[in-house]
Design a protein around this motif. Sequence first.
Motif, PDB file in Angstrom:
ATOM      1  N   PRO A 295       0.798  -1.237   0.000  1.00 61.24           N
ATOM      2  CA  PRO A 295       0.000   0.000   0.000  1.00 61.24           C
ATOM      3  C   PRO A 295       0.825   1.278   0.000  1.00 61.24           C
ATOM      4  O   PRO A 295       0.394   2.289  -0.565  1.00 61.24           O
ATOM      5  N   ARG A 296       2.007   1.276   0.600  1.00 55.71           N
ATOM      6  CA  ARG A 296       2.810   2.496   0.619  1.00 55.71           C
ATOM      7  C   ARG A 296       3.311   2.854  -0.777  1.00 55.71           C
ATOM      8  O   ARG A 296       3.484   4.031  -1.117  1.00 55.71           O
ATOM      9  N   VAL A 297       3.550   1.828  -1.598  1.00 55.66           N
ATOM     10  CA  VAL A 297       3.974   2.077  -2.972  1.00 55.66           C
ATOM     11  C   VAL A 297       2.835   2.715  -3.768  1.00 55.66           C
ATOM     12  O   VAL A 297       3.059   3.553  -4.655  1.00 55.66           O
ATOM     13  N   ILE A 298       1.604   2.338  -3.436  1.00 55.37           N
ATOM     14  CA  ILE A 298       0.440   2.844  -4.160  1.00 55.37           C
ATOM     15  C   ILE A 298       0.219   4.337  -3.902  1.00 55.37           C
ATOM     16  O   ILE A 298      -0.501   5.006  -4.651  1.00 55.37           O
ATOM     17  N   GLU A 299       0.857   4.878  -2.864  1.00 57.52           N
ATOM     18  CA  GLU A 299       0.707   6.310  -2.585  1.00 57.52           C
ATOM     19  C   GLU A 299       1.102   7.158  -3.783  1.00 57.52           C
ATOM     20  O   GLU A 299       0.544   8.236  -4.014  1.00 57.52           O
TER      21      GLU A 299
ATOM     22  N   ALA B 110     -12.742   9.242  -8.466  1.00 60.53           N
ATOM     23  CA  ALA B 110     -12.840   8.107  -7.545  1.00 60.53           C
ATOM     24  C   ALA B 110     -12.707   6.777  -8.290  1.00 60.53           C
ATOM     25  O   ALA B 110     -11.994   5.867  -7.841  1.00 60.53           O
ATOM     26  N   CYS B 111     -13.372   6.670  -9.427  1.00 59.52           N
ATOM     27  CA  CYS B 111     -13.326   5.414 -10.190  1.00 59.52           C
ATOM     28  C   CYS B 111     -11.932   5.167 -10.765  1.00 59.52           C
ATOM     29  O   CYS B 111     -11.442   4.034 -10.776  1.00 59.52           O
ATOM     30  N   THR B 112     -11.290   6.241 -11.233  1.00 55.62           N
ATOM     31  CA  THR B 112      -9.937   6.088 -11.776  1.00 55.62           C
ATOM     32  C   THR B 112      -8.967   5.651 -10.690  1.00 55.62           C
ATOM     33  O   THR B 112      -8.126   4.761 -10.900  1.00 55.62           O
ATOM     34  N   LEU B 113      -9.080   6.273  -9.521  1.00 54.53           N
ATOM     35  CA  LEU B 113      -8.190   5.908  -8.420  1.00 54.53           C
ATOM     36  C   LEU B 113      -8.464   4.491  -7.928  1.00 54.53           C
ATOM     37  O   LEU B 113      -7.536   3.741  -7.612  1.00 54.53           O
ATOM     38  N   ALA B 114      -9.746   4.126  -7.866  1.00 51.50           N
ATOM     39  CA  ALA B 114     -10.091   2.773  -7.408  1.00 51.50           C
ATOM     40  C   ALA B 114      -9.564   1.726  -8.378  1.00 51.50           C
ATOM     41  O   ALA B 114      -8.947   0.731  -7.972  1.00 51.50           O
ATOM     42  N   GLY B 115      -9.778   1.950  -9.668  1.00 51.20           N
ATOM     43  CA  GLY B 115      -9.286   1.006 -10.663  1.00 51.20           C
ATOM     44  C   GLY B 115      -7.767   0.967 -10.700  1.00 51.20           C
ATOM     45  O   GLY B 115      -7.158  -0.105 -10.822  1.00 51.20           O
ATOM     46  N   GLY B 116      -7.148   2.147 -10.577  1.00 47.49           N
ATOM     47  CA  GLY B 116      -5.693   2.193 -10.561  1.00 47.49           C
ATOM     48  C   GLY B 116      -5.112   1.507  -9.339  1.00 47.49           C
ATOM     49  O   GLY B 116      -4.059   0.863  -9.409  1.00 47.49           O
ATOM     50  N   THR B 117      -5.796   1.637  -8.211  1.00 49.79           N
ATOM     51  CA  THR B 117      -5.351   0.962  -6.993  1.00 49.79           C
ATOM     52  C   THR B 117      -5.419  -0.550  -7.147  1.00 49.79           C
ATOM     53  O   THR B 117      -4.509  -1.280  -6.727  1.00 49.79           O
ATOM     54  N   LEU B 118      -6.486  -1.037  -7.766  1.00 51.66           N
ATOM     55  CA  LEU B 118      -6.605  -2.474  -8.027  1.00 51.66           C
ATOM     56  C   LEU B 118      -5.468  -2.956  -8.934  1.00 51.66           C
ATOM     57  O   LEU B 118      -4.879  -4.017  -8.705  1.00 51.66           O
TER      58      LEU B 118
ATOM     59  N   LEU C 190      13.511  13.475   0.754  1.00 50.38           N
ATOM     60  CA  LEU C 190      13.397  14.771   0.090  1.00 50.38           C
ATOM     61  C   LEU C 190      12.834  14.608  -1.321  1.00 50.38           C
ATOM     62  O   LEU C 190      12.030  15.431  -1.776  1.00 50.38           O
ATOM     63  N   SER C 191      13.232  13.545  -2.002  1.00 49.90           N
ATOM     64  CA  SER C 191      12.724  13.323  -3.360  1.00 49.90           C
ATOM     65  C   SER C 191      11.227  13.068  -3.346  1.00 49.90           C
ATOM     66  O   SER C 191      10.510  13.485  -4.270  1.00 49.90           O
ATOM     67  N   ASN C 192      10.741  12.394  -2.320  1.00 50.99           N
ATOM     68  CA  ASN C 192       9.292  12.222  -2.181  1.00 50.99           C
ATOM     69  C   ASN C 192       8.602  13.572  -2.026  1.00 50.99           C
ATOM     70  O   ASN C 192       7.560  13.840  -2.641  1.00 50.99           O
ATOM     71  N   SER C 193       9.180  14.416  -1.194  1.00 52.50           N
ATOM     72  CA  SER C 193       8.609  15.741  -0.973  1.00 52.50           C
ATOM     73  C   SER C 193       8.636  16.565  -2.255  1.00 52.50           C
ATOM     74  O   SER C 193       7.676  17.279  -2.574  1.00 52.50           O
ATOM     75  N   TYR C 194       9.734  16.468  -2.991  1.00 53.92           N
ATOM     76  CA  TYR C 194       9.851  17.209  -4.248  1.00 53.92           C
ATOM     77  C   TYR C 194       8.723  16.829  -5.207  1.00 53.92           C
ATOM     78  O   TYR C 194       8.051  17.701  -5.771  1.00 53.92           O
ATOM     79  N   LEU C 195       8.532  15.534  -5.408  1.00 58.00           N
ATOM     80  CA  LEU C 195       7.497  15.098  -6.352  1.00 58.00           C
ATOM     81  C   LEU C 195       6.117  15.552  -5.896  1.00 58.00           C
ATOM     82  O   LEU C 195       5.293  15.985  -6.711  1.00 58.00           O
TER      83      LEU C 195
ATOM     84  N   VAL D  10      15.902   1.939 -14.090  1.00 55.55           N
ATOM     85  CA  VAL D  10      15.755   3.014 -15.075  1.00 55.55           C
ATOM     86  C   VAL D  10      14.615   2.695 -16.033  1.00 55.55           C
ATOM     87  O   VAL D  10      13.697   3.498 -16.230  1.00 55.55           O
ATOM     88  N   TRP D  11      14.671   1.501 -16.616  1.00 57.95           N
ATOM     89  CA  TRP D  11      13.642   1.125 -17.588  1.00 57.95           C
ATOM     90  C   TRP D  11      12.443   0.483 -16.916  1.00 57.95           C
ATOM     91  O   TRP D  11      11.298   0.709 -17.319  1.00 57.95           O
ATOM     92  N   GLY D  12      12.687  -0.297 -15.888  1.00 58.73           N
ATOM     93  CA  GLY D  12      11.571  -0.929 -15.187  1.00 58.73           C
ATOM     94  C   GLY D  12      10.691   0.079 -14.480  1.00 58.73           C
ATOM     95  O   GLY D  12       9.498  -0.147 -14.275  1.00 58.73           O
ATOM     96  N   GLY D  13      11.285   1.229 -14.120  1.00 59.35           N
ATOM     97  CA  GLY D  13      10.511   2.257 -13.440  1.00 59.35           C
ATOM     98  C   GLY D  13       9.417   2.869 -14.299  1.00 59.35           C
ATOM     99  O   GLY D  13       8.575   3.616 -13.778  1.00 59.35           O
ATOM    100  N   ALA D  14       9.410   2.564 -15.581  1.00 57.56           N
ATOM    101  CA  ALA D  14       8.374   3.095 -16.469  1.00 57.56           C
ATOM    102  C   ALA D  14       6.976   2.674 -16.012  1.00 57.56           C
ATOM    103  O   ALA D  14       5.994   3.389 -16.251  1.00 57.56           O
ATOM    104  N   ALA D  15       6.890   1.530 -15.342  1.00 58.01           N
ATOM    105  CA  ALA D  15       5.582   1.078 -14.854  1.00 58.01           C
ATOM    106  C   ALA D  15       5.005   2.054 -13.841  1.00 58.01           C
ATOM    107  O   ALA D  15       3.792   2.297 -13.803  1.00 58.01           O
ATOM    108  N   GLY D  16       5.866   2.653 -13.020  1.00 56.82           N
ATOM    109  CA  GLY D  16       5.394   3.605 -12.023  1.00 56.82           C
ATOM    110  C   GLY D  16       4.992   4.937 -12.605  1.00 56.82           C
ATOM    111  O   GLY D  16       4.411   5.778 -11.894  1.00 56.82           O
TER     112      GLY D  16
END
Length: 309
Positions: free
Chosen positions: A27-31, A55-63, A282-287, A152-158
């Motif tokens: 769940p923390r990654v889903i933040e 709400a629907c986009t976030l719910a579906g994206g969370t799933l 800090l990078s979390n805060s920046y984003l 680098v490349w795998g992070g594209a999913a995020g």
Amino acid sequence: MSLTIEAPSAPRRPAAVVRSYFALTKPRVIELLLVTTIPAMLLAARGFPPLWQIACTLAGGTLAAGSANALNCYVDADIDKLMKRTKARPLARHDVSPRNALIFGVVLGIAAFAFLWMTVGLLPAIFAVATILFYIFVYTLILKRRTAQNIVWGGAAGCMPVVIGWSAITGGVAWPAFVLFGIVFFWTPPHTWALAIKFKDDYARAGVPMLPVVATLEQVVKQMVIYTWLTVVCSLLLFPVTSWIYPAVAGLAGLWFAIAAHRLRAKIKRGENANTMRFFHLSNSYLSVVFFGLAVDAVVALPVLGWPF
């Protein structure tokens, strides 16, 4: 000769079982989904879209994110047991069986596709499934254990939540969505490498060639500085579709982010003990600041100024 008969383990309480399956979704990654998706939707709508759509986009994206993370836990169960950072995950602790984790992840993915298709459209649903497949088959199964460029490349999913959010509003994809994708794409390596430096012994023990495992600390931090600047530059490319508010916020936040990266590198070059976890947070805060600035710009400035794009 005596036989020792082990007493059967007591059945786990339903609440404990639910917590284990919930933990599989990370769940923390889903933040990150919440931080990036909503501003992308606001910009696409040039204001505040209907709450049900968000709400629907976030719910579906969370799933979808939960599906990808659960399947990732299934594939990585062997190395999760070897790493201190991940040894408490449900499969590593045998709280959930591999078969059940696999079924759970697949069911979540199917539910994400069906829900998004029924509520916000087919294209967001396709993007969600493509993200799951990319994260599992490209990143987890191919890149993660084979190359130092895995994140680098795998992070594209995020990066896909912004594209999913944009397409949920417009039914398509426009160039600002790709810029938003790029911000998260370039931000991911320095963010992740800051964490990987702290846990490089874990990754080495598990045989995962994260960059801090196979390169010197100075080489890693140099790459972090480069990707930090790429993130900042990419964030400023949105100025044609915003008012002055977003560039001001992104510019100041980017300067703060870049200075922190250079300070980290300077400490490493001087041989000082640098706290990379401080840069990680800090990078979390920046984003968060950049996307919050985008949200404010889209909701407050664009409807008033009528900025075209």
